[in-house]
Design an enzyme around this catalytic site. Structure first.
Site, PDB file in Angstrom:
ATOM      1  N   CYS A 132     -14.645 -20.347  -7.180  1.00  0.00           N
ATOM      2  CA  CYS A 132     -13.219 -18.610  -6.922  1.00  0.00           C
ATOM      3  C   CYS A 132     -13.044 -18.741  -7.754  1.00  0.00           C
ATOM      4  O   CYS A 132     -11.560 -17.924  -8.034  1.00  0.00           O
ATOM      5  CB  CYS A 132     -13.409 -18.822  -5.565  1.00  0.00           C
TER       6      CYS A 132
ATOM      7  N   HIS B 136     -11.449 -33.139 -21.238  1.00  0.00           N
ATOM      8  CA  HIS B 136     -12.548 -33.469 -20.083  1.00  0.00           C
ATOM      9  C   HIS B 136     -11.851 -33.121 -18.670  1.00  0.00           C
ATOM     10  O   HIS B 136     -12.525 -33.986 -17.584  1.00  0.00           O
ATOM     11  CB  HIS B 136     -12.895 -34.638 -19.840  1.00  0.00           C
TER      12      HIS B 136
ATOM     13  N   ASN C  73      -9.795 -38.374 -21.897  1.00  0.00           N
ATOM     14  CA  ASN C  73      -8.970 -38.928 -20.696  1.00  0.00           C
ATOM     15  C   ASN C  73      -8.609 -37.152 -19.910  1.00  0.00           C
ATOM     16  O   ASN C  73      -8.660 -36.525 -20.253  1.00  0.00           O
ATOM     17  CB  ASN C  73      -7.339 -39.963 -21.520  1.00  0.00           C
TER      18      ASN C  73
ATOM     19  N   CYS D  64     -11.847 -25.583  -0.042  1.00  0.00           N
ATOM     20  CA  CYS D  64     -11.486 -24.672  -0.770  1.00  0.00           C
ATOM     21  C   CYS D  64      -9.952 -23.845   0.331  1.00  0.00           C
ATOM     22  O   CYS D  64     -11.187 -23.000   1.202  1.00  0.00           O
ATOM     23  CB  CYS D  64     -12.072 -23.897  -1.432  1.00  0.00           C
TER      24      CYS D  64
ATOM     25  N   SER E 253     -15.857 -45.121 -27.171  1.00  0.00           N
ATOM     26  CA  SER E 253     -16.811 -45.968 -27.278  1.00  0.00           C
ATOM     27  C   SER E 253     -17.874 -45.087 -27.833  1.00  0.00           C
ATOM     28  O   SER E 253     -18.479 -45.134 -29.375  1.00  0.00           O
ATOM     29  CB  SER E 253     -17.804 -46.516 -26.303  1.00  0.00           C
TER      30      SER E 253
HETATM   31  C1  BJW Z   1      -9.789 -49.969 -25.602  1.00  0.00           C
HETATM   32  C2  BJW Z   1      -9.101 -50.936 -25.114  1.00  0.00           C
HETATM   33  C3  BJW Z   1      -7.614 -51.166 -25.219  1.00  0.00           C
HETATM   34  C4  BJW Z   1     -11.228 -51.117 -23.693  1.00  0.00           C
HETATM   35  N1  BJW Z   1      -7.096 -50.716 -26.622  1.00  0.00           N
HETATM   36  N2  BJW Z   1      -9.496 -49.635 -26.908  1.00  0.00           N
HETATM   37  C5  BJW Z   1     -25.846 -34.962 -27.905  1.00  0.00           C
HETATM   38  C6  BJW Z   1     -26.456 -35.859 -27.955  1.00  0.00           C
HETATM   39  C7  BJW Z   1     -26.866 -36.201 -27.267  1.00  0.00           C
HETATM   40  C8  BJW Z   1     -26.266 -36.128 -25.914  1.00  0.00           C
HETATM   41  C9  BJW Z   1     -25.551 -34.746 -26.053  1.00  0.00           C
HETATM   42  C10 BJW Z   1     -25.339 -34.111 -27.168  1.00  0.00           C
HETATM   43  N3  BJW Z   1     -24.464 -33.180 -26.870  1.00  0.00           N
HETATM   44  C11 BJW Z   1     -24.072 -33.623 -25.738  1.00  0.00           C
HETATM   45  C12 BJW Z   1     -24.895 -34.253 -25.229  1.00  0.00           C
HETATM   46  C13 BJW Z   1     -25.160 -34.487 -23.473  1.00  0.00           C
HETATM   47  C14 BJW Z   1     -23.867 -35.172 -23.200  1.00  0.00           C
HETATM   48  C15 BJW Z   1     -23.725 -36.927 -23.406  1.00  0.00           C
HETATM   49  O1  BJW Z   1     -22.494 -37.056 -24.541  1.00  0.00           O
HETATM   50  N4  BJW Z   1     -24.188 -37.478 -23.699  1.00  0.00           N
HETATM   51  C16 BJW Z   1     -23.794 -39.440 -23.315  1.00  0.00           C
HETATM   52  C17 BJW Z   1     -24.313 -39.997 -22.523  1.00  0.00           C
HETATM   53  C18 BJW Z   1     -25.075 -39.343 -24.805  1.00  0.00           C
HETATM   54  N5  BJW Z   1     -22.224 -34.299 -23.103  1.00  0.00           N
HETATM   55  C19 BJW Z   1     -22.102 -33.607 -22.216  1.00  0.00           C
HETATM   56  O2  BJW Z   1     -23.096 -33.306 -21.263  1.00  0.00           O
HETATM   57  C20 BJW Z   1     -21.218 -32.937 -22.494  1.00  0.00           C
HETATM   58  N6  BJW Z   1     -21.401 -31.094 -22.328  1.00  0.00           N
HETATM   59  C21 BJW Z   1     -21.763 -30.408 -22.637  1.00  0.00           C
HETATM   60  O3  BJW Z   1     -22.267 -30.554 -24.242  1.00  0.00           O
HETATM   61  O4  BJW Z   1     -21.738 -29.415 -22.422  1.00  0.00           O
HETATM   62  C22 BJW Z   1     -23.115 -28.401 -23.671  1.00  0.00           C
HETATM   63  C23 BJW Z   1     -24.040 -28.726 -22.642  1.00  0.00           C
HETATM   64  C24 BJW Z   1     -23.969 -28.229 -21.342  1.00  0.00           C
HETATM   65  C25 BJW Z   1     -25.673 -28.413 -20.885  1.00  0.00           C
HETATM   66  C26 BJW Z   1     -26.702 -29.117 -21.630  1.00  0.00           C
HETATM   67  C27 BJW Z   1     -26.538 -29.901 -22.277  1.00  0.00           C
HETATM   68  C28 BJW Z   1     -25.048 -29.949 -23.027  1.00  0.00           C
HETATM   69  C29 BJW Z   1     -19.742 -33.189 -21.016  1.00  0.00           C
HETATM   70  C30 BJW Z   1     -19.212 -34.452 -21.607  1.00  0.00           C
HETATM   71  C31 BJW Z   1     -18.218 -34.594 -20.299  1.00  0.00           C
HETATM   72  C32 BJW Z   1     -17.960 -36.041 -20.272  1.00  0.00           C
HETATM   73  N7  BJW Z   1     -17.596 -36.274 -18.501  1.00  0.00           N
HETATM   74  C33 BJW Z   1     -16.583 -37.678 -18.655  1.00  0.00           C
HETATM   75  C34 BJW Z   1     -16.415 -37.880 -17.564  1.00  0.00           C
HETATM   76  C35 BJW Z   1     -15.253 -37.034 -17.163  1.00  0.00           C
HETATM   77  C36 BJW Z   1     -14.683 -37.041 -15.284  1.00  0.00           C
HETATM   78  C37 BJW Z   1     -14.558 -38.341 -15.157  1.00  0.00           C
HETATM   79  O5  BJW Z   1     -13.693 -39.547 -15.809  1.00  0.00           O
HETATM   80  O6  BJW Z   1     -15.015 -39.232 -14.328  1.00  0.00           O
HETATM   81  O7  BJW Z   1     -15.683 -38.098 -19.326  1.00  0.00           O
HETATM   82  S1  BJW Z   1     -18.218 -38.655 -18.687  1.00  0.00           S
HETATM   83  C38 BJW Z   1     -17.437 -40.382 -19.271  1.00  0.00           C
HETATM   84  O8  BJW Z   1     -17.065 -40.426 -20.916  1.00  0.00           O
HETATM   85  C39 BJW Z   1     -15.171 -39.618 -19.532  1.00  0.00           C
HETATM   86  C40 BJW Z   1     -15.080 -39.500 -20.724  1.00  0.00           C
HETATM   87  O9  BJW Z   1     -13.557 -39.093 -20.908  1.00  0.00           O
HETATM   88  C41 BJW Z   1     -15.707 -40.212 -21.524  1.00  0.00           C
HETATM   89  C42 BJW Z   1     -16.113 -40.380 -22.420  1.00  0.00           C
HETATM   90  O10 BJW Z   1     -15.825 -42.403 -22.869  1.00  0.00           O
HETATM   91  P1  BJW Z   1     -14.913 -42.640 -23.471  1.00  0.00           P
HETATM   92  O11 BJW Z   1     -13.187 -42.435 -23.047  1.00  0.00           O
HETATM   93  O12 BJW Z   1     -15.204 -43.273 -24.845  1.00  0.00           O
HETATM   94  O13 BJW Z   1     -14.238 -44.579 -22.069  1.00  0.00           O
HETATM   95  P2  BJW Z   1     -15.584 -45.554 -21.996  1.00  0.00           P
HETATM   96  O14 BJW Z   1     -15.571 -46.278 -20.951  1.00  0.00           O
HETATM   97  O15 BJW Z   1     -17.000 -45.346 -22.439  1.00  0.00           O
HETATM   98  O16 BJW Z   1     -14.620 -46.725 -23.758  1.00  0.00           O
HETATM   99  C43 BJW Z   1     -14.025 -46.669 -23.196  1.00  0.00           C
HETATM  100  C44 BJW Z   1     -13.742 -48.075 -24.980  1.00  0.00           C
HETATM  101  O17 BJW Z   1     -12.540 -47.959 -24.895  1.00  0.00           O
HETATM  102  C45 BJW Z   1     -14.869 -49.153 -25.100  1.00  0.00           C
HETATM  103  O18 BJW Z   1     -15.319 -48.812 -26.839  1.00  0.00           O
HETATM  104  C46 BJW Z   1     -13.612 -50.107 -25.231  1.00  0.00           C
HETATM  105  O19 BJW Z   1     -14.128 -51.428 -26.071  1.00  0.00           O
HETATM  106  C47 BJW Z   1     -12.513 -49.470 -25.216  1.00  0.00           C
HETATM  107  N8  BJW Z   1     -11.249 -50.478 -25.437  1.00  0.00           N
HETATM  108  N9  BJW Z   1      -9.246 -51.708 -23.341  1.00  0.00           N
HETATM  109  C48 BJW Z   1      -8.277 -49.727 -26.902  1.00  0.00           C
HETATM  110  N10 BJW Z   1      -6.265 -52.098 -24.582  1.00  0.00           N
HETATM  111 ZN    ZN Z   2     -12.909 -21.486  -3.680  1.00  0.00          ZN
END
Ligand code: BJW
Ligand code: ZN
Length: 253
Positions: free
Chosen positions: A142, A130, A114, A160, A202
């Protein structure tokens, strides 16, 4: 074992099994996602695409390519979400994690995806994988990070003050590397824990989701807390299907 709040009998059996796992654990890690903040009124990442934003692809909004293609649009999305974060307060789920297990005697190390800062505000020792939506960083890197409100107009992304390029939210977008030091600390904590709680995620975004696999392979018990199914349920010893704000206090009390 799966216990769902919709079936109180089975839920109680699963909750007791989860408490038994925790009883003998001195190293406990919680890997959290957006669901832990849902009860604080912050839409989950995938729910943040509802309403006006439904027609946009989250992977596009949360990427450098998306920002460069339409900085004002992406800035507006973050400005709205920042407002929700500013209004929010930690909920009983955050508080239970910050208090720890065994009546507060055993800390729970929090590794979060988060960007809302609510675990820290609740008092947890937290690794933010993140980034943080309330910080702003120079797009051209920078090196300047900013937190002041006067840099955060709702319309155009500000410039900036140090180098004149655009500023962006200090979060990790798709395709970007996580901070290597933070990831290493998280991997070490995952590999060394006795129990990993996987709360409100998720489990589809890597490398964060991989931390549950690291913990499981190293012999930890993995307990998923989520009202819905997740991609990590198959790796879990136990799934407690219910909201974090009521399940975590019951589990850790
Ligand atoms: C409840 C509830 C309640 C509801 N109680 N629960 C391997 C395989 C395939 C792809 C990749 C891989 N490795 C890397 C990748 C690429 C990519 C990736 O993972 N893609 C997938 C979509 C497949 N990963 C990346 O790009 C990462 N970087 C990386 O790997 O660098 C190396 C690299 C570089 C260059 C090329 C290749 C590799 C970076 C990932 C960064 C993610 N950033 C985000 C945005 C942050 C900023 C923002 O918020 O705007 O982070 S994306 C978004 O998803 C955010 C979250 O932190 C993250 C996870 O989401 P989360 O928290 O799980 O939320 P939701 O909405 O999905 O789910 C909510 C859950 O809550 C649900 O389950 C509900 O049921 C539940 N819920 N109420 C408890 N009351
Ligand atoms: Zn700058």
């Amino acid at each position: 074992m799966i216990g769902s709040l919709g079936d109180p009998g089975r839920f109680d059996v699963a909750l007791r099994a989860a408490r038994d796992c925790l009883a003998g654990a001195s190293r406990i890690v919680a890997l959290t996602g957006a669901g832990v903040s849902a009860e604080s009124g912050i839409p989950t990442f995938r729910d943040a695409q509802s309403g006006l934003w439904a027609r946009f692809d989250p992977a596009q909004l949360a990427s450098e390519a998306g920002f460069r293609a339409d900085p004002a649009l992406v800035w507006r999305w973050y400005a709205e979400r920042r407002e929700a974060v500013r209004r929010a307060r930690p909920n009983p789920g955050h508080v239970a994690l910050a208090r720890g297990a065994h009546g507060g005697r055993t800390p729970v190390a929090v590794v979060t995806q988060n960007v809302d800062g609510l675990h820290a505000r609740a008092g947890s020792d937290v690794i933010e994988l993140h980034g943080n939506i309330l910080r702003t960083i120079c797009l051209e890197r920078c090196g300047q990070r900013y937190e002041p409100d006067d840099l955060l107009p709702a319309g155009e992304p500000p410039v900036c003050p140090a180098c004149g390029s655009q500023l962006r939210p200090d979060v990790v977008w798709f395709g970007e590397m996580l901070d290597p030091a933070a990831l290493l600390r998280a991997e070490r904590a995952a590999a060394a824990c006795h129990v990993m709680l996987v709360v409100g995620t998720s489990g589809i975004v890597f490398p964060a989701a991989g931390l549950a696999l690291v913990a499981g392979r190293a012999g930890a018990r993995v307990i998923v807390v989520n009202p819905d199914e997740t991609e990590l349920d198959g790796q879990a010893d136990l799934c407690l299907r219910g909201p974090a704000g009521s399940v975590l206090p019951a589990l850790l009390e």
